[in-house]
Write a protein that holds these residues in place. Structure first.
Motif, PDB file in Angstrom:
ATOM      1  N   HIS A1749       0.832  -1.208   0.000  1.00  0.00           N
ATOM      2  CA  HIS A1749       0.000   0.000   0.000  1.00  0.00           C
ATOM      3  C   HIS A1749       0.864   1.255   0.000  1.00  0.00           C
ATOM      4  O   HIS A1749       0.560   2.230  -0.695  1.00  0.00           O
ATOM      5  N   ASN A1750       1.941   1.250   0.780  1.00  0.00           N
ATOM      6  CA  ASN A1750       2.817   2.426   0.815  1.00  0.00           C
ATOM      7  C   ASN A1750       3.524   2.641  -0.507  1.00  0.00           C
ATOM      8  O   ASN A1750       3.682   3.776  -0.957  1.00  0.00           O
ATOM      9  N   LEU A1751       3.958   1.568  -1.139  1.00  0.00           N
ATOM     10  CA  LEU A1751       4.606   1.702  -2.446  1.00  0.00           C
ATOM     11  C   LEU A1751       3.617   2.197  -3.494  1.00  0.00           C
ATOM     12  O   LEU A1751       3.981   2.939  -4.408  1.00  0.00           O
ATOM     13  N   GLU A1752       2.372   1.788  -3.338  1.00  0.00           N
ATOM     14  CA  GLU A1752       1.362   2.173  -4.320  1.00  0.00           C
ATOM     15  C   GLU A1752       1.054   3.666  -4.238  1.00  0.00           C
ATOM     16  O   GLU A1752       0.817   4.321  -5.248  1.00  0.00           O
ATOM     17  N   PHE A1753       1.086   4.205  -3.012  1.00  0.00           N
ATOM     18  CA  PHE A1753       0.622   5.576  -2.829  1.00  0.00           C
ATOM     19  C   PHE A1753       1.738   6.566  -2.509  1.00  0.00           C
ATOM     20  O   PHE A1753       1.468   7.750  -2.339  1.00  0.00           O
ATOM     21  N   ASN A1754       2.976   6.112  -2.395  1.00  0.00           N
ATOM     22  CA  ASN A1754       4.080   7.036  -2.124  1.00  0.00           C
ATOM     23  C   ASN A1754       5.150   6.831  -3.185  1.00  0.00           C
ATOM     24  O   ASN A1754       5.933   5.887  -3.137  1.00  0.00           O
ATOM     25  N   SER A1755       5.180   7.724  -4.156  1.00  0.00           N
ATOM     26  CA  SER A1755       6.112   7.570  -5.284  1.00  0.00           C
ATOM     27  C   SER A1755       7.566   7.716  -4.847  1.00  0.00           C
ATOM     28  O   SER A1755       8.472   7.247  -5.535  1.00  0.00           O
ATOM     29  N   ASN A1756       7.817   8.373  -3.701  1.00  0.00           N
ATOM     30  CA  ASN A1756       9.203   8.543  -3.245  1.00  0.00           C
ATOM     31  C   ASN A1756       9.855   7.210  -2.908  1.00  0.00           C
ATOM     32  O   ASN A1756      11.071   7.056  -3.019  1.00  0.00           O
ATOM     33  N   PHE A1757       9.043   6.246  -2.470  1.00  0.00           N
ATOM     34  CA  PHE A1757       9.600   4.960  -2.061  1.00  0.00           C
ATOM     35  C   PHE A1757      10.088   4.137  -3.244  1.00  0.00           C
ATOM     36  O   PHE A1757      10.935   3.261  -3.086  1.00  0.00           O
TER      37      PHE A1757
END
Length: 1765
Positions: A1749-1757
């Motif tokens: 979920h974090n990778l999907e919604f945080n392009s910085n990661f």
């Protein structure tokens, strides 16, 4: 040892006494350096040229080099005692002086520190009163020391309790006087000689020869060379690694090690050999790193002995540091000698010749800094800090030397390529921040001028033809950017502002003014830089560079504030500085002419300048500096027209405000869309101009300058000047409304008029600036807070971020926020927020000048919404502004001047007109607002008897403002509620003020006006509202009637829908239909299954609803399979050979399990297959380099659920309830447990055969089930008949046939579990496939049971529907998966499984069988339950191979439970307790008898048995998890509803008894042992007497697993985050010889500390180079990791090698906020609730999902290479 003579190596014994005598003779002659060299030339190559290991090298160096020097210094062989005596003479130090290591915590008290650079170490902080104050916590970069005891660093409380004891000591005596005279002489000679040697060697540039006196004669090593690679900050790690692999043909690991050493130490020997070999390597390195025009890496080929002497010189520096730290006298002596300027002499060939004067050794060290490599620099800096900076007298001398050489040092630094942290210029913070020292340097060395002139030198290259600074985007030369560090030094020096008249001196005044002049020289070349001209024809082709100018402005901001604050302290300083600034502005003037401008009723001359066509700059630092100085004039009774400032070389007020006015006009024109073609560069400049970081010294100063101009000019002239610059002279004429002209032009004019009025409001209202309004700095902060909270409630960090900081990085929020706002404490889901107190909303100003357009809109909306909720009017009137200072009092005359009144009348007239092309509602609102300000000033004038301000009389004249306002009541143009309410408020104010002033206006009439409302309009509005309400009620009633009719007509449909939904939901939803009587799940007396209606499910992809059957189209659940160590009792142990690993018998420590989770969404198998194929095809078309950036990995079969986007990697087929697949023809069978066990035992004994391996020809057991007929012939007839009947359950042919899709999905899920669970390639034929399918079922049940247990929830009532559906699907899948596996394979597995608990036959054949203590018996139970029905399937073709919950399952459970109780008794290790009379004593006594018997059989009988109560409680507690898991298993196997108490929270008193009854087990556990037959007893005895079991119970054996299994938790963290940082500060990289780790990272699962994100600790994992955290996650968490990056204060989650994310840590400040990166530095405490959330995240296996979920919604990661962490 060795001495070089005549080309031969002569071996002799080292004689320390001879060496001492030789050195002493040299010392007496004054040539000790020559004597040392003679010794060094022999022993330095011997120690440092040969490849010794580090410990031996250290021993030899100590014996032959350092020990002799210590003995020479002390004059005796017992140097330790002499040094200890010297140490005892030390005076207790007031200053701590603890030198910080990299990453060590530092603390700065916000209440007491003079500036943020004043810090304490953790020991001093914890023993000081500052712990109770407001403080900040940061981590040190490795430079600096603790300031405890330095009275100049603190406003109060400079001492901690540790250093307060030294206050009474007399520190006046020179410590050198306490040294013995002879030691002083020897020390002077030794220190000079050794430091000279060190400086000469470290700066030696000849790589193939040594200085005079050090050359060794030819030796074996004379032809040995080293290729030395040096560090720079240009090339990356990867470039260096790749280059080294090519140049020296090394492995990647070796290249990484070399690169790590180069990065850490500054240089590394990468090749040793002949000169030709080293030259070849050097050539390749330089060639490969100089491509694309970049600077090549520095490489030197150095002779072996040169490297040896340089290495020794670095060790010598460390030795000197250690020696001088032992004695204050030695430290002072060393410092004085090093700063002593030598006399001119040509005696030594090694001395540096200087044209001007000889240099002291200290100066040579300073000036040589950029010639040194990193570790040599660090060592020399530490020597300076331990020496000169730790002695207060020497510190002053050193600071003087440093300041004299400042210009040269900074020039060298600017040309250098190393970071500032490893430059000697970083020491300025240790000197310039000491107030008395800084002021002394200003007086004696003109420090401010020195710094500014040094900075102006690199600025020369940045000037354009007009003499202004001009930056080039393509200029990559770092010299100018590195020069910015000088501006930090300037700030440090300016922090020493005198605070009392006594601290001022003539020298200080003179040299400070010299600094002001130098500053003005800098500001003059900045004034007007980056000027822009409006593009009119075409768009700007290239975006101009603008960042450089703003970066310079940001660096200068604090310096400008501090210069102004110095000037404000002294009248003479202020007078001279103000005059100099006026003259500087005069020199920068442009040649603009004046032109005559006329407004109806007034004519004046304005500066002729068209902003829309001529260059305009946003950078006006000179004007703004004058603005800052002007605000302090009133403090000393000065004014602009004072005689002190009379000079011909100054500008008039109109000219002074001209440049800021042009900037405001340019911004207004941009808002009006006139500068669109100038691109984003201009928009970015305007953004930063208003941004909180820049506005203090830019926008705010410009507004102040306009206010200065308004206060000094005729108000009519001021407004005309504004109109002229805004190009609105035509707009202000009434005839402008006559139609004609271009519409675009009119629209722009209207917008410019709005901006013009907006600027007028700001000039009139913004008085919250000390010197303009009668306010304090706290009032300023309060107003900022009020207006920020008028937008929305804010968290503390958001509020601090929105406010400007002072030079100490303080906003002042905490001092005043409690007065104006209430703090809403943080909740579990939200951080704490400030909410404005109701009484402060009246201070809201909608035109607040620090609002952006967005802020203004949001705040207005929020305020109107609040007023509406409180049933107040919608008006947002101006708040009462504070009084102006006498200097700015003329400002209010703008409100009553003729031009202003004319503008008001023009706008009001146009408002009243039916049609006006130049009017807008925004203009009208602003005019009303200005009139409101005027009325506030009128009220103040009445209160203070100020007769000069008489706005009211001018407004109430016939046909004046009041008449116009009155005429607007009810006007169609005034239709919006907020405007109408504001007009009403205005008229009421007029009425009140007229009443107070006794004006001639008819107050009665005015009272009617003040009602302000058009009553007819109000009545009409009311009627409309009533009609709308009636119509709405009528429609709702009609809809309600139609709905009731529809339900009545379709009652059957609604009833059916309800039934279907129940059947389609989880079995857990059927608690309403509990069976009559107590439910029993197993045995011949089991209750009937509740679920009889078919299950229906709807595919989320095609939306088709379908009944779930085994013969129809297969339905599947999206699922995710992962390896897990969450339940592991032996963390860190790993499976050695995954290809040969046998998962049949799970170890009791649950080392690694396979967990399956599901989001619960259902699809048709073919719909899912099409969806998955599309995902795969789409990703495969994507370029390979982008694939890793996404939240799922197609190479691992991952995808996102089409509905919820949950991470998945497989699907679980949904199998209908097992009961629905069997005909109800089960016969009543009565077979005792002992008879059943006899049949099973005979089966095992007759099913094991010996066979030979074809390849190895070794015997191995073959498990081949014998026919049931063979078994029954061995049994009594009645028993045999029942035993055979027990297996004869016939299929219902209609429902027992699996469709092709179902079989395919069963195989797929089994294959995926095998592949993911063992981390191997898929293989349908592998016998482990089915075992892994049953294993994941068991492990998932255990994991979910532990979650419920840890959260103290009921076993069935707390299961979410999706988990219940998952468990049901897993269990039913496990029950039927044998249908698609090889029947022989499954039967053999069943026999092999049984042989583990019936080991007699294996032992007869001398075959190893698993020890009872090495089995996890719930995994065993699940596998046995699923395989047992197949045991005789070959002979009975028509029998069912599905578990049914009958006698077979009951007896199997009893067998496994008996084994588990045996496990518990044998592993019991509690201390025996005294017996006590309690309930259940008889059962307890029976269990003690069983316990003693088992222990006796196992040979471990104890002297004292546990008490009956103790043993009973232990067994109930320890066996409960197994029985709970068994209840879950058989609930889903049989479909029998669980007892009601297992659904209700908190009912756990009799849980054990309830579960036993549900599972048809005896409640008294002793019955499992005592009331069974001989066969059972013999079997139990065979378990206990097993040789393997006795070995496991022996003292030397591997530690046993104890029950109940410990519920794992994350490691315990300290409450205070600073404790954690302090613990970590001692952590060093395990692979870098004690080097500090840059990113210490703690595994929260096991507590191990790792050196993460570093090349030094990278290892190979499955062929991929990974960082320490990734490697540890693979071992500790089976690829899943949860870590705390301590210095960054953030949680790192890892899943696999390529995916990860950062999430918020569990440490919060007092405001409930996290501080990732420790940017704010607030004290952090552990939030138990947040940490429990992390615990749940880890324990519930949700880490991969969270990462996705974090990778999907945080392009910085996506840009982070997670495998390197």
């Amino acid at each position: 040892m060795a001495q070089i003579t005549g080309g031969h190596t002569v071996v002799h014994e080292f004689n320390a006494r001879t060496v001492q005598e030789t050195w002493w003779r040299c010392c007496e002659k004054g040539v000790l350096l020559e004597g040392l060299k003679q010794h060094f030339r022999v022993y330095v190559p011997l120690v440092y040229s040969t490849s010794h290991d580090s410990s031996k090298e250290e021993q030899m160096a100590n014996k032959y080099l350092f020990r002799p020097m210590e003995e020479f210094l002390c004059g005796t062989a017992d140097s330790e005692s002499v040094l200890q005596q010297l140490k005892d003479k030390n005076q207790p130090s007031q200053i701590c002086g603890h030198v910080f290591k990299s990453g060590e915590p530092t603390y700065s008290c916000r209440d007491c520190a003079n500036d943020p650079t004043c810090v304490l170490c953790i020991d001093c902080f914890q023993n000081s009163v500052h712990r109770q104050h407001r403080y900040r916590m940061h981590t040190s970069g490795g430079n600096g020391y603790c300031d405890c005891g330095d009275v100049e660093a603190w406003k109060m409380e400079p001492y901690c309790s540790i250093h307060r004891s030294s206050l009474d000591q007399n520190h006046q005596q020179n410590p050198i006087d306490l040294l013995p005279a002879e030691l002083t002489d020897r020390g002077s000679a030794l220190f000079l000689a050794t430091l000279t040697y060190c400086v000469d060697m470290l700066t030696w540039e000849q790589t193939a020869s040594l200085p005079d006196g050090l050359e060794a004669e030819d030796t074996v090593d004379s032809n040995l060379y080293h290729c030395m690679l040096f560090n720079d900050e240009v090339h990356t790690y990867d470039q260096v690694i790749t280059t080294l692999q090519r140049a020296i043909d090394c492995t990647p690991r070796q290249a990484i090690d070399f690169a790590t050493i180069v990065d850490r130490e500054g240089r590394s020997n990468v090749r040793t050999g002949s000169k030709a070999e080293c030259d070849r390597a050097k050539e390749i390195i330089e060639r490969n790193t100089s491509r694309h025009g970049s600077k090549p890496l520095k490489v030197l080929v150095m002779q072996n002995s040169v490297v040896a002497h340089q290495n020794f010189a670095m060790k010598m520096i460390h030795w000197l540091q250690n020696i001088i730290s032992k004695s204050d006298g030695l430290r002072r002596l060393f410092c004085m000698l090093s700063m002593q300027v030598p006399k001119r002499s040509n005696a030594s060939a090694m001395e540096v010749e200087d044209e001007d004067a000889p240099l002291s050794l200290m100066e040579r060290v300073l000036l040589a800094d950029t010639q040194l490599w990193k570790v040599a620099r660090v060592q020399s800096h530490q020597l300076l800090m331990a020496g000169a900076l730790m002695d207060q007298e020497c510190k002053k001398l050193f600071a003087g030397i440093f300041t004299k050489r400042y210009d040269q040092l900074l020039q060298d630094f600017c040309k250098d390529d190393h970071d500032h942290d490893v430059s000697v210029t970083s020491l300025t913070v240790q000197m310039f921040t000491v107030p008395s020292l800084a002021r002394s340097l200003i007086v004696e060395y003109d420090l401010l001028s020195v710094i500014l002139k040094s900075f102006l030198r690199p600025c020369e290259n940045k000037k354009n033809k007009d003499g202004k600074l001009c930056f080039d985007r393509n200029d990559r030369n770092p010299v100018y950017k590195r020069a910015w560090y000088m501006l930090y030094d300037l700030k440090y020096a300016l922090l020493a502002k005198p605070t009392s008249p006594e601290e001022w001196s003539d020298g200080l005044r003179t040299n400070f003014l010299n600094g002001v002049v130098a500053l003005l020289d800098l500001l003059k070349i900045m004034q007007g830089m980056d000027a822009v001209t409006r593009q009119t024809g075409q768009h700007l082709e290239f975006e101009p560079e603008w960042e450089g100018a703003f970066n310079l402005q940001l660096k200068l901001e604090d310096d400008l504030k501090l210069f102004a604050s110095w000037c404000a302290e002294d009248k003479h300083i202020l007078t001279v500085a103000y005059k100099e600034t006026l003259e500087a502005l005069y020199q920068c003037r442009d040649s603009a002419k004046r032109e005559k401008c006329e407004v109806p009723g007034h004519t004046t001359k304005c500066v002729k300048y068209d902003v829309s066509s001529q260059p305009t700059s946003i950078h006006l630092p000179l004007t703004r500096f004058l603005s800052a100085l002007h605000l302090h004039l009133g403090k000393f009774g000065l004014s602009f027209n004072a005689p002190e400032f009379s000079t011909k070389k100054r500008l008039e007020p109109m000219e002074l405000m001209e440049a800021p006015l042009r900037t405001q006009v340019m911004i207004a024109q941009t808002q009006a869309g006139m500068w669109r073609r100038n691109g984003f560069a201009l928009l970015n400049q305007i953004f930063f101009y208003h941004n909180v970081r820049c506005r203090g010294e830019m926008y705010d100063r410009d507004i102040a300058m306009l206010q200065i101009g308004a206060s000094l000019m005729n108000p009519d002239d001021f407004i005309v000047s504004l109109l002229h610059k805004f190009n609105l002279l035509h707009w202000v004429r009434l005839e402008y409304d006559v139609p004609g002209g271009q519409e675009d032009s009119v629209r722009q004019t209207v917008m410019l008029a709005e901006e013009f009025l907006n600027l007028l409001i700001i000039v009139l209202e913004e008085r919250y600036v000390p010197g303009i309004g009668e306010i304090t700095q706290q009032d300023v902060v309060k107003r900022e807070i009020i207006h920020q909270l008028c937008i929305a409630p804010m968290a503390h960090s958001e509020l601090v971020k929105a406010l400007p900081e002072d030079h100490n990085n303080e906003t002042g929020v905490e001092d005043v926020v409690s007065e104006v706002a209430n703090f809403r404490k943080p909740s579990s889901t939200d951080k704490g927020k400030y909410e404005l107190k109701d009484e402060f909303y009246c201070q809201y100003c909608p035109y607040f000048y620090h609002y952006t357009k967005t802020d203004q809109s949001k705040s207005e909306e929020a305020q109107r919404k609040r007023k509406k909720q409180q049933d107040e009017d919608q008006a947002l009137p101006p708040p009462v502004p504070p009084s102006l200072t006498s200097q700015f009092q003329p400002l209010i005359n703008i409100l009553q001047c003729d031009v202003m009144l004319h503008i008001m009348e023009v706008v009001l007239t146009r408002t009243a007109a039916p049609r006006s092309r130049s009017w807008s509602e925004a203009q009208f609102e602003r005019i009303l607002y200005i009139i409101g300000i005027a009325l506030h000033e009128q009220r103040r004038a009445i209160d203070t008897n100020n007769t000069s301000f008489d706005f009211l009389n001018k407004a109430v004249k016939d046909n004046g403002l009041l008449s116009l306002l009155q005429s607007l009541v009810g006007n169609q143009n005034v239709s919006q509620e907020p405007v109408k309410d504001l007009l009403t408020w205005m008229l009421k104010q007029f009425a009140e003020i007229c009443t107070r002033k006794d004006s001639s206006v008819d107050v009665g009439t005015l009272g009617n006006i003040a009602s302000g409302r058009d009553h007819k309009t109000e009545a009409e509005k009311k009627r409309k509202a009533e009609r709308a309400a009636k119509r709405r009620a009528r429609v709702m009633a009609q809809m309600s009637k139609m709905q009731r009719n529809f339900i009545a007509e379709n009652a059957d449909l609604f009833e059916n829908t309800s039934t279907d939904l129940k059947a389609a939901t989880s079995e857990m939803d059927l608690s309403d239909s509990l069976p009559v009587g107590f439910p029993v799940a197993l045995g011949s007396c089991r209750s009937s299954a509740v679920v009889t209606a078919p299950i229906h499910a709807t595919c989320i992809l095609c939306q088709e609803e379908q009944e779930v059957t085994c013969s129809g189209k297969a339905m599947v659940l999206a699922a995710f399979v992962q390896r897990s160590t969450v339940l592991s009792q032996c963390r860190g142990k790993s499976v050695e050979n995954k290809e040969d690993f046998d998962p049949m018998f799970m170890s009791p420590d649950l080392l690694v399990g396979t967990y399956t989770s599901s989001c619960g969404h259902v699809m048709h198998h073919d719909c899912w297959q099409r969806y998955f194929d599309n995902v795969m095809n789409k990703e495969r078309r994507r370029p390979l380099r982008f694939r890793h950036s996404y939240s799922y990995d197609i190479d691992k079969m991952e995808y996102l659920c089409p509905l919820c986007e949950g991470l998945s990697n497989t699907v679980i087929p949904i199998v209908p309830p097992l009961g629905s697949m069997l005909a109800d023809t089960e016969q009543e069978v009565d077979l005792k447990y002992d008879d059943w066990l006899d049949g099973i035992q005979k089966t095992v004994q007759n099913s094991i055969q010996e066979t030979k391996d074809k390849e190895s020809e070794e015997d191995f057991p073959l498990f081949q089930p014998c026919p049931i007929s063979t078994i029954t012939r061995m049994m009594a007839e009645s028993v045999a008949k029942n035993f055979q009947l027990l297996w004869e359950y016939v299929y219902d042919d209609a429902s027992g046939h699996f469709s092709e899709g179902m079989r395919e999905m069963l195989k797929k899920f089994a294959r995926d579990v095998y592949s993911f669970g063992l981390n191997v390639d898929p293989d349908d034929e592998n016998p482990r496939v089915s075992v892994m399918a049953w294993s994941t079922c068991a492990f998932t049940i255990q994991a979910i049971e532990q979650v419920l247990q840890s959260e103290d929830k009921s076993l069935f009532g707390s299961l979410p529907t999706r988990q219940s559906d998952l468990l049901g699907s897993l269990v039913r899948f496990g029950a039927v998966v044998s249908q698609v596996m090889s029947p022989d394979q499954v039967r053999q597995q069943c026999v092999r499984l049984l042989s583990a608990l019936i080991p007699n036959e294996m032992e007869k054949r001398n075959r190893e069988s698993p020890c009872l203590l090495d089995l996890d018996l719930f995994h065993y139970l699940v596998t046995l339950t699923m395989t047992l029905p197949t045991l005789y399937a070959e002979q009975l073709k028509s029998i069912s191979t599905l578990p049914t919950g009958g006698l077979n399952n009951k007896h199997a459970l009893q067998l496994v439970l008996t084994a588990h109780i045996t496990q518990l008794m044998l592993s019991f290790d509690e201390q025996p307790q005294d017996s006590m009379e309690v309930e259940g004593e008889m059962e307890g006594q029976s269990l003690v008898r069983v316990y003693n018997k088992l222990r006796e059989w196992a040979g471990t009988k104890m002297d004292q048995s546990p008490s009956p109560h103790q043993l009973l409680q232990y067994l109930h507690h320890a066996a409960l998890p197994f029985i709970r898991c068994a209840a879950i298993l058989y609930h889903y196997v049989t479909g029998v509803i669980a007892p009601e108490d297992l659904y209700i929270e908190g009912r756990k008193t009799h849980e054990f008894e309830i579960l036993c009854r549900y599972l048809a087990l005896p409640v008294c556990m002793s019955e499992l042992f005592e009331k069974q037959g001989e066969i059972t007893s013999t079997l139990i005895q065979s378990w206990c007497c097993s040789r393997k079991l006795k070995e496991r119970l022996s003292a030397s054996s591997v530690k046993l697993v104890h029950y109940p299994l410990q519920v794992n938790t994350l490691v315990e963290l300290p409450q205070d985050f600073s404790e954690l940082i302090n613990q970590v500060s001692t952590f060093t990289c395990p692979k870098s010889d004690g080097d500090d780790s840059r990113a210490p990272t703690m595994c929260l699962a096991c507590g191990r500390m790792l050196c993460s994100q570093s090349y030094c600790c990278q290892t190979d994992l499955d062929g991929l180079s990974v960082g320490a955290a990734t490697e540890h996650a693979a071992k500790c968490g089976a690829g899943i990791g949860i870590f705390l990056r301590v210095r960054d204060c953030q949680i790192l989650l890892l899943a696999g090698k390529t995916k990860g994310c950062f999430i918020a840590p569990p440490y919060l400040d007092n405001y409930g906020e996290t501080d990732q990166g420790l940017r704010r530095g607030n004290p952090l405490r552990l939030c138990e609730e947040k940490y429990r959330g992390l615990q749940k995240l880890w324990f519930s296996h949700a880490i991969p999902e969270t990462i996705a979920h974090n990778l999907e919604f945080n392009s910085n990661f996506t840009a982070i290479e997670w495998q390197n962490l």
